[in-house]
Design a protein around this motif. Sequence first.
Motif, PDB file in Angstrom:
ATOM      1  N   GLN A 175       0.868  -1.170   0.000  1.00  0.00           N
ATOM      2  CA  GLN A 175       0.000   0.000   0.000  1.00  0.00           C
ATOM      3  C   GLN A 175       0.913   1.231   0.000  1.00  0.00           C
ATOM      4  N   ALA A 176       0.940   1.973  -1.103  1.00  0.00           N
ATOM      5  CA  ALA A 176       1.823   3.129  -1.215  1.00  0.00           C
ATOM      6  C   ALA A 176       1.128   4.238  -2.000  1.00  0.00           C
ATOM      7  N   VAL A 177       1.539   5.459  -1.746  1.00  0.00           N
ATOM      8  CA  VAL A 177       0.955   6.623  -2.412  1.00  0.00           C
ATOM      9  C   VAL A 177       1.807   6.992  -3.627  1.00  0.00           C
ATOM     10  N   GLY A 178       1.172   7.132  -4.790  1.00  0.00           N
ATOM     11  CA  GLY A 178       1.882   7.500  -6.004  1.00  0.00           C
ATOM     12  C   GLY A 178       2.001   9.007  -6.155  1.00  0.00           C
ATOM     13  N   VAL A 179       3.165   9.467  -6.604  1.00  0.00           N
ATOM     14  CA  VAL A 179       3.415  10.889  -6.847  1.00  0.00           C
ATOM     15  C   VAL A 179       3.778  11.054  -8.317  1.00  0.00           C
ATOM     16  N   SER A 180       2.995  11.858  -9.046  1.00  0.00           N
ATOM     17  CA  SER A 180       3.190  12.027 -10.486  1.00  0.00           C
ATOM     18  C   SER A 180       4.184  13.142 -10.797  1.00  0.00           C
ATOM     19  N   TYR A 181       5.034  12.901 -11.786  1.00  0.00           N
ATOM     20  CA  TYR A 181       5.995  13.892 -12.275  1.00  0.00           C
ATOM     21  C   TYR A 181       5.813  14.039 -13.792  1.00  0.00           C
ATOM     22  N   LYS A 182       6.322  15.139 -14.348  1.00  0.00           N
ATOM     23  CA  LYS A 182       6.173  15.384 -15.778  1.00  0.00           C
ATOM     24  C   LYS A 182       7.010  14.431 -16.614  1.00  0.00           C
ATOM     25  N   SER A 183       8.108  13.943 -16.049  1.00  0.00           N
ATOM     26  CA  SER A 183       8.961  12.987 -16.751  1.00  0.00           C
ATOM     27  C   SER A 183       9.770  12.212 -15.716  1.00  0.00           C
ATOM     28  N   GLN A 184      10.520  11.220 -16.177  1.00  0.00           N
ATOM     29  CA  GLN A 184      11.270  10.383 -15.249  1.00  0.00           C
ATOM     30  C   GLN A 184      12.435  11.098 -14.549  1.00  0.00           C
ATOM     31  N   PRO A 185      13.210  11.955 -15.242  1.00  0.00           N
ATOM     32  CA  PRO A 185      14.355  12.586 -14.571  1.00  0.00           C
ATOM     33  C   PRO A 185      14.004  13.327 -13.277  1.00  0.00           C
ATOM     34  N   PRO A 186      12.959  14.183 -13.239  1.00  0.00           N
ATOM     35  CA  PRO A 186      12.654  14.842 -11.960  1.00  0.00           C
ATOM     36  C   PRO A 186      12.190  13.874 -10.873  1.00  0.00           C
ATOM     37  N   ALA A 187      11.554  12.776 -11.277  1.00  0.00           N
ATOM     38  CA  ALA A 187      11.156  11.768 -10.286  1.00  0.00           C
ATOM     39  C   ALA A 187      12.395  11.151  -9.641  1.00  0.00           C
TER      40      ALA A 187
END
Length: 320
Positions: A175-187
């Motif tokens: 059970q985990a909370v997802g955090v969206s980013y515009k692309s993979q590098p900033p994530a």
Amino acid sequence: MKPIVQAVFFSTAVLANAAAFAADTYPGNKPIKIVAAFSAGSATDTSARILAEELRKDLGTTVVVENRPGAQGVIGTEYAVKSPKDGYTLTISSSSINSINPGLIKDLPYDATRDFTHIARLTTMPALLLVRNDSDIKTVAQLVERGKSGKLNFGYGSPGGQVAAEAFNRIAGIQAVGVSYKSQPPALTDLAGGQIDYVVGDLSVATALMRGGKIRALAVSTEHRLPEWKNVPTFAESGFKSYDLVFWVGLAGPAGMSQEVVQRLNASVNKALARPEVRERFMGMGMEVAPNGVEAQQQFVRAQLQSWAARMKEANIKPE
């Protein structure tokens, strides 16, 4: 010979001769455009630029890359598949465009198989389960144990990253909370900085930060351990044999392209991928060249569509 039969025979011969002529003269002096449906610096864009450079050598004409990013690759892809099917507008196909978007986006304006002529596969990239380098989570088992408490969050910056992480969470019972980013590098930058706990990303984007000691991998989605990262176990070794997702990049065009032109392009792509310097450029980005034939690529795309769809169903991900 009866007039109708003569007409049919003549028409068939004309079409056959026209196709042969097109293959013999293609591309001539006319430039070829490769559409990259993601922004500059992405794996899609970089792959397109490496390929364009190599195709110029073999085809003897100008090959340009046109970036048309937006809407998870939908904008550029829709433009490309609705272009004339003469072989002068091509596009980079991928796991995001052809395997994942169909399960994420309702009313997708293209069909991942019917609207494309799939020409060749360029590269494959394994999925990595990543944490920051100084994390006290050292193994997949430890992450799963922590995740079952519901106190973890994960980041994603692409459709593939989202589905890959959600699929792992589902299989592992996390059970985990997802955090969206515009692309993979900033994530991955936030992962290295401790803002998020883990990311499931592809090797091409993670390589630099892994080499720099900022993040590290707990598992990789390959059958065998990677030569450069022999200390990273596979998901199967970590107890997750069913986790078999792979990221991939290919070359495609609109449906209905001349098979003679398609075979010409496939041969040029495979010739480029056989060059040691090209293989090294892709390997430096964490991408493994994976040339194949036209029919094999069509079968591969269908199989990957089914595989990702199954994982999305398992993760209860529905199109929106």
